[in-house]
Scaffold this active site. Structure first.
Site, PDB file in Angstrom:
ATOM      1  N   ASN A  19      73.831  37.851  45.148  1.00 32.83           N
ATOM      2  CA  ASN A  19      73.088  38.545  43.944  1.00 32.83           C
ATOM      3  C   ASN A  19      74.008  38.083  42.550  1.00 32.83           C
ATOM      4  O   ASN A  19      75.232  38.348  42.726  1.00 32.83           O
ATOM      5  CB  ASN A  19      72.627  40.044  44.438  1.00 32.83           C
ATOM      6  CG  ASN A  19      71.922  40.698  42.686  1.00 32.83           C
ATOM      7  OD1 ASN A  19      71.483  39.542  41.593  1.00 32.83           O
ATOM      8  ND2 ASN A  19      72.050  41.986  42.324  1.00 32.83           N
ATOM      9  N   TRP A  20      73.201  36.617  42.196  1.00 37.17           N
ATOM     10  CA  TRP A  20      74.134  36.550  41.143  1.00 37.17           C
ATOM     11  C   TRP A  20      73.873  36.878  39.686  1.00 37.17           C
ATOM     12  O   TRP A  20      74.403  36.764  38.729  1.00 37.17           O
ATOM     13  CB  TRP A  20      74.326  34.689  41.125  1.00 37.17           C
ATOM     14  CG  TRP A  20      73.962  34.320  42.174  1.00 37.17           C
ATOM     15  CD1 TRP A  20      74.286  34.145  43.760  1.00 37.17           C
ATOM     16  CD2 TRP A  20      73.548  32.128  42.230  1.00 37.17           C
ATOM     17  NE1 TRP A  20      74.662  33.262  43.984  1.00 37.17           N
ATOM     18  CE2 TRP A  20      73.406  31.788  43.750  1.00 37.17           C
ATOM     19  CE3 TRP A  20      73.249  31.778  41.305  1.00 37.17           C
ATOM     20  CZ2 TRP A  20      73.642  31.155  44.261  1.00 37.17           C
ATOM     21  CZ3 TRP A  20      72.659  30.532  42.453  1.00 37.17           C
ATOM     22  CH2 TRP A  20      73.306  29.884  43.554  1.00 37.17           C
ATOM     23  N   LYS A  21      73.430  37.768  40.024  1.00 40.57           N
ATOM     24  CA  LYS A  21      72.892  38.592  38.221  1.00 40.57           C
ATOM     25  C   LYS A  21      72.799  37.759  37.215  1.00 40.57           C
ATOM     26  O   LYS A  21      72.003  36.897  37.140  1.00 40.57           O
ATOM     27  CB  LYS A  21      74.045  39.670  38.432  1.00 40.57           C
ATOM     28  CG  LYS A  21      74.160  40.744  39.282  1.00 40.57           C
ATOM     29  CD  LYS A  21      75.176  41.850  38.693  1.00 40.57           C
ATOM     30  CE  LYS A  21      74.793  42.267  40.743  1.00 40.57           C
ATOM     31  NZ  LYS A  21      76.014  43.561  40.357  1.00 40.57           N
ATOM     32  N   HIS A  27      67.348  47.335  42.020  1.00 41.32           N
ATOM     33  CA  HIS A  27      68.747  47.322  41.747  1.00 41.32           C
ATOM     34  C   HIS A  27      69.144  48.373  40.635  1.00 41.32           C
ATOM     35  O   HIS A  27      67.904  48.593  40.218  1.00 41.32           O
ATOM     36  CB  HIS A  27      68.678  45.503  41.652  1.00 41.32           C
ATOM     37  CG  HIS A  27      70.637  46.284  41.697  1.00 41.32           C
ATOM     38  ND1 HIS A  27      70.994  46.042  40.769  1.00 41.32           N
ATOM     39  CD2 HIS A  27      71.032  45.600  42.787  1.00 41.32           C
ATOM     40  CE1 HIS A  27      72.214  46.147  41.075  1.00 41.32           C
ATOM     41  NE2 HIS A  27      72.673  45.477  42.092  1.00 41.32           N
ATOM     42  N   GLU A  36      70.772  48.651  38.968  1.00 38.86           N
ATOM     43  CA  GLU A  36      70.457  47.788  37.809  1.00 38.86           C
ATOM     44  C   GLU A  36      69.820  48.328  36.589  1.00 38.86           C
ATOM     45  O   GLU A  36      69.423  48.470  35.625  1.00 38.86           O
ATOM     46  CB  GLU A  36      71.772  46.518  36.913  1.00 38.86           C
ATOM     47  CG  GLU A  36      72.986  46.702  37.222  1.00 38.86           C
ATOM     48  CD  GLU A  36      73.595  46.017  38.300  1.00 38.86           C
ATOM     49  OE1 GLU A  36      73.397  44.616  37.802  1.00 38.86           O
ATOM     50  OE2 GLU A  36      74.730  45.598  38.300  1.00 38.86           O
ATOM     51  N   GLU A  43      73.466  50.978  47.844  1.00 39.84           N
ATOM     52  CA  GLU A  43      74.647  50.463  47.003  1.00 39.84           C
ATOM     53  C   GLU A  43      74.687  51.678  46.004  1.00 39.84           C
ATOM     54  O   GLU A  43      73.711  51.716  45.150  1.00 39.84           O
ATOM     55  CB  GLU A  43      73.967  49.212  46.004  1.00 39.84           C
ATOM     56  CG  GLU A  43      73.680  47.981  46.534  1.00 39.84           C
ATOM     57  CD  GLU A  43      73.269  46.678  45.748  1.00 39.84           C
ATOM     58  OE1 GLU A  43      73.907  45.348  45.648  1.00 39.84           O
ATOM     59  OE2 GLU A  43      73.115  46.658  44.719  1.00 39.84           O
ATOM     60  N   GLY A  88      80.270  46.442  40.761  1.00 40.60           N
ATOM     61  CA  GLY A  88      81.395  45.709  39.995  1.00 40.60           C
ATOM     62  C   GLY A  88      82.590  46.573  39.355  1.00 40.60           C
ATOM     63  O   GLY A  88      83.008  46.604  38.958  1.00 40.60           O
ATOM     64  N   SER A 133      80.970  45.972  45.955  1.00 41.84           N
ATOM     65  CA  SER A 133      82.679  44.986  45.807  1.00 41.84           C
ATOM     66  C   SER A 133      83.148  44.699  46.944  1.00 41.84           C
ATOM     67  O   SER A 133      83.530  45.119  47.037  1.00 41.84           O
ATOM     68  CB  SER A 133      83.940  46.458  45.182  1.00 41.84           C
ATOM     69  OG  SER A 133      83.222  46.720  43.832  1.00 41.84           O
ATOM     70  N   GLY A 146      77.551  41.155  44.663  1.00 46.89           N
ATOM     71  CA  GLY A 146      77.185  40.137  43.126  1.00 46.89           C
ATOM     72  C   GLY A 146      78.583  39.891  42.919  1.00 46.89           C
ATOM     73  O   GLY A 146      79.182  38.860  43.393  1.00 46.89           O
ATOM     74  N   GLY A 147      80.018  40.354  42.492  1.00 44.87           N
ATOM     75  CA  GLY A 147      80.901  39.287  42.317  1.00 44.87           C
ATOM     76  C   GLY A 147      81.354  38.435  43.130  1.00 44.87           C
ATOM     77  O   GLY A 147      81.676  37.084  42.653  1.00 44.87           O
TER      78      GLY A 147
HETATM   79  P1  13P Z   1      79.384  43.191  43.077  1.00 47.87           P
HETATM   80  O1  13P Z   1      79.442  42.983  44.414  1.00 47.87           O
HETATM   81  O2  13P Z   1      79.682  43.487  42.277  1.00 47.87           O
HETATM   82  O3  13P Z   1      79.810  44.877  42.930  1.00 47.87           O
HETATM   83  O4  13P Z   1      78.244  43.991  43.098  1.00 47.87           O
HETATM   84  C1  13P Z   1      77.309  44.609  43.962  1.00 47.87           C
HETATM   85  C2  13P Z   1      75.883  44.388  43.644  1.00 47.87           C
HETATM   86  O5  13P Z   1      75.171  45.173  42.986  1.00 47.87           O
HETATM   87  C3  13P Z   1      74.769  43.732  44.748  1.00 47.87           C
HETATM   88  O6  13P Z   1      73.045  43.959  44.381  1.00 47.87           O
END
Ligand code: 13P
Length: 249
Positions: A9-11, A94, A96, A166, A172, A213, A234-235
């Site tokens: 997930n590149w956000k 998600h 967010e 999640e 994050g 994470s 994510g990251g």
């Molecule tokens: P991180 O891997 O940056 O913690 O993000 C997880 C995430 O929200 C994937 O959708």
């Protein structure tokens, strides 16, 4: 046997040229994997990334979708538009989106139904905040998210979905759930919720990813757990070598 699914997930990261480069790196670095690999760039990068991944082992995903087919919904994108850009998977619900953009169980459910009707495969995100975990409400929150997302969905439709557990406090933050903490919730989702909603066969077949994470150095332990079928990253999905480290774990 459930095929592992690792999705990036590149956000809100990467310009079009950067996304093309990252996608090329992911295709190259994950060649030969037995896992299903998915990359989820921003809407604006989907078409360009599709040119890189189409015909390869890497599938394309989007980060959200609107439930209407078209119309006066400024800023939104429909399932048919995603399909026409080469999208296969779509992340829905998600945390967010839930925290910053008024996503509710009802809108998640409408998006899931619209995506499925169009032929997209939803990755449905569920998970508790730190306050909810500390109040002993983890399972109740996850149940609320799962039951809400799947309301009115047939067995055939449910079979096309993926769940991403999640925990919000792990996203994050560098604070990863321990493999046992994650496995407990995954077992509850599969053995408790999916079994109750759809029976043992569906529960055994559906894939439940962990997200929060996840990195190359903790992925192996998490993925070794019986009910953890992959990751939503994510990251660590923003560099091809980091992401490939997870896929190859
Ligand atoms: P991180 O891997 O940056 O913690 O993000 C997880 C995430 O929200 C994937 O959708």
């Amino acid at each position: 046997m459930r095929q592992r699914i690792i999705a990036g997930n590149w956000k809100m990261n990467k310009t079009i040229p950067e996304a093309i480069e990252l996608a090329k790196g992911v295709v190259e670095a994950t060649k030969g994997t037995a896992a299903e690999v998915v990359v989820c760039p921003t809407f604006v990068c989907l078409a360009a990334v599709n040119e890189v991944v189409k015909g390869t082992h890497v599938a394309l995903g989007a980060q959200d979708v609107h439930w209407e087919k078209s119309g006066a919904f400024t800023g939104k994108v429909s399932s048919d538009m995603l399909l026409s850009a080469g999208v296969k998977y779509v992340i829905i619900g998600h945390s967010e989106q839930r925290t910053y953009f008024h996503e509710t169980n009802e809108t998640v459910n409408k998006k899931v139904k619209a995506a499925l009707a169009a032929g997209l495969l939803p990755i449905i995100c569920v998970g508790e905040t730190l306050a909810e975990r500390e109040a002993g409400r983890t399972n109740a929150v996850v149940e609320d998210h799962v039951v809400g997302a799947y309301a009115g969905l047939s067995v055939a439709d449910a079979m096309k979905t993926v769940i991403a557990y999640e925990p919000v406090w792990a996203i994050g933050t560098g604070k990863v759930a321990t493999p046992d903490q994650a496995q407990d919730v995954h077992a509850f989702i599969r053995g408790g919720l999916l079994q109750r909603l759809y029976g043992a066969d569906v529960a055994a077949a559906l894939r439940v990813q962990y997200g929060g994470s996840m990195k190359a150095d903790n992925a192996k332990e998490l993925l070794a757990k019986a009910d953890i079928d992959g990751g939503l990253i994510g990251g660590a999905s923003l560099k091809a070598s980091d992401f490939a480290g997870i896929v190859n774990a």
